[in-house]
Motif scaffolding. Sequence first.
Motif, short mmCIF file in Angstrom:
data_model
loop_
_atom_site.label_atom_id
_atom_site.label_comp_id
_atom_site.label_asym_id
_atom_site.label_seq_id
_atom_site.Cartn_x
_atom_site.Cartn_y
_atom_site.Cartn_z
N ALA A 68 0.82 -1.22 0.00
CA ALA A 68 0.00 0.00 0.00
C ALA A 68 0.85 1.26 0.00
CB ALA A 68 -0.94 0.00 1.20
N ALA A 69 2.02 1.21 0.63
CA ALA A 69 2.89 2.40 0.65
C ALA A 69 3.39 2.71 -0.75
CB ALA A 69 4.07 2.17 1.61
N ASN A 70 3.77 1.70 -1.51
CA ASN A 70 4.22 1.94 -2.88
C ASN A 70 3.08 2.43 -3.76
OD1 ASN A 70 6.87 1.41 -2.39
ND2 ASN A 70 6.96 -0.50 -3.52
N VAL A 71 1.87 1.92 -3.52
CA VAL A 71 0.72 2.42 -4.27
C VAL A 71 0.54 3.91 -4.00
CG1 VAL A 71 -1.79 2.31 -4.52
CG2 VAL A 71 -0.47 0.19 -4.35
N ALA A 72 0.61 4.28 -2.72
CA ALA A 72 0.44 5.70 -2.35
C ALA A 72 1.53 6.56 -2.99
CB ALA A 72 0.46 5.85 -0.83
N LEU A 73 2.77 6.08 -2.97
CA LEU A 73 3.86 6.84 -3.59
C LEU A 73 3.66 6.99 -5.08
CD1 LEU A 73 6.91 5.38 -1.63
CD2 LEU A 73 6.09 7.75 -1.58
N CYS A 74 3.29 5.91 -5.74
CA CYS A 74 3.06 5.99 -7.19
C CYS A 74 1.92 6.95 -7.51
CB CYS A 74 2.77 4.60 -7.75
SG CYS A 74 4.23 3.54 -7.84
N ASN A 85 2.26 19.08 -15.73
CA ASN A 85 2.12 18.80 -17.16
C ASN A 85 3.17 17.84 -17.69
OD1 ASN A 85 -0.22 20.45 -17.58
ND2 ASN A 85 1.12 22.23 -17.46
N LEU A 86 3.53 16.87 -16.87
CA LEU A 86 4.46 15.82 -17.28
C LEU A 86 3.69 14.52 -17.46
CD1 LEU A 86 7.29 16.48 -14.67
CD2 LEU A 86 7.28 17.17 -17.06
N LYS A 87 4.10 13.75 -18.43
CA LYS A 87 3.57 12.39 -18.60
C LYS A 87 4.39 11.46 -17.72
CE LYS A 87 0.56 13.19 -21.90
NZ LYS A 87 -0.86 12.96 -21.72
N VAL A 88 3.77 10.36 -17.31
CA VAL A 88 4.42 9.44 -16.38
C VAL A 88 4.62 8.08 -17.03
CG1 VAL A 88 4.26 8.33 -14.12
CG2 VAL A 88 3.32 10.63 -14.45
N ILE A 89 5.84 7.56 -16.87
CA ILE A 89 6.20 6.23 -17.33
C ILE A 89 6.59 5.41 -16.11
CG2 ILE A 89 7.77 4.85 -18.75
CD1 ILE A 89 8.35 7.50 -20.31
N ALA A 90 5.97 4.25 -15.95
CA ALA A 90 6.34 3.36 -14.85
C ALA A 90 7.30 2.31 -15.39
CB ALA A 90 5.10 2.68 -14.27
N GLN A 98 0.14 -5.10 -11.41
CA GLN A 98 0.88 -3.84 -11.37
C GLN A 98 0.34 -2.90 -12.44
OE1 GLN A 98 4.79 -5.41 -12.07
NE2 GLN A 98 5.31 -5.53 -9.89
N TYR A 99 0.13 -3.42 -13.61
CA TYR A 99 -0.42 -2.62 -14.71
C TYR A 99 -1.77 -2.03 -14.32
CZ TYR A 99 -2.67 -1.64 -19.19
OH TYR A 99 -3.36 -1.04 -20.21
N ASP A 100 -2.64 -2.86 -13.74
CA ASP A 100 -3.99 -2.41 -13.37
C ASP A 100 -3.94 -1.31 -12.31
OD1 ASP A 100 -5.07 -4.24 -15.17
OD2 ASP A 100 -5.48 -5.74 -13.61
N VAL A 101 -3.08 -1.47 -11.30
CA VAL A 101 -2.94 -0.45 -10.26
C VAL A 101 -2.45 0.87 -10.86
CG1 VAL A 101 -1.66 0.21 -8.17
CG2 VAL A 101 -2.62 -2.10 -8.37
N LEU A 102 -1.42 0.78 -11.68
CA LEU A 102 -0.86 1.99 -12.29
C LEU A 102 -1.86 2.65 -13.23
CD1 LEU A 102 2.68 0.53 -12.92
CD2 LEU A 102 2.17 2.51 -11.44
N ARG A 103 -2.55 1.86 -14.00
CA ARG A 103 -3.54 2.38 -14.94
C ARG A 103 -4.66 3.10 -14.20
NH1 ARG A 103 -4.20 4.06 -20.03
NH2 ARG A 103 -6.20 3.51 -20.86
#
Length: 136
Positions: A68-74, A85-90, A98-103
Amino acid sequence: MGLEITEGLLLASNSAVMKQLLAFQQAGIKISLDDFGTGYSSLSYLRKFDLDYLKIDKSFVYNLENDAANVALCEAIIVMAHKLNLKVIAEGVETQQQYDVLRSAGCDYGQGFLFSVPLPPAEFEALLRQEGAVAA
């Protein structure tokens, strides 16, 4: 009651400083990290340089589905980047979870073994022609 310290103090700290900080914490004194982002992890670079993308390090993506801490940080990195106004790349996306959480957090792009193993340039170009670019 609280105490503010700088990132520089932590970077240059010795055992005596660390013991004193621990003593403050044990005494119930809250410690704030002041000027965060002006040292090694400088957020000031996000304003100083004309950037287009911010990459989330794979260390934050690793075990994302169980941390959960990494989710919050991301999520925080994504929101901050978008407000600038920056795009984000994981980086280091290896699982569908991981894809679903980031998306769902609004991440713009992903790179990692979920999408493909590293490829020589010719194979990469062929993959792009076949499937198109994959966004997170």
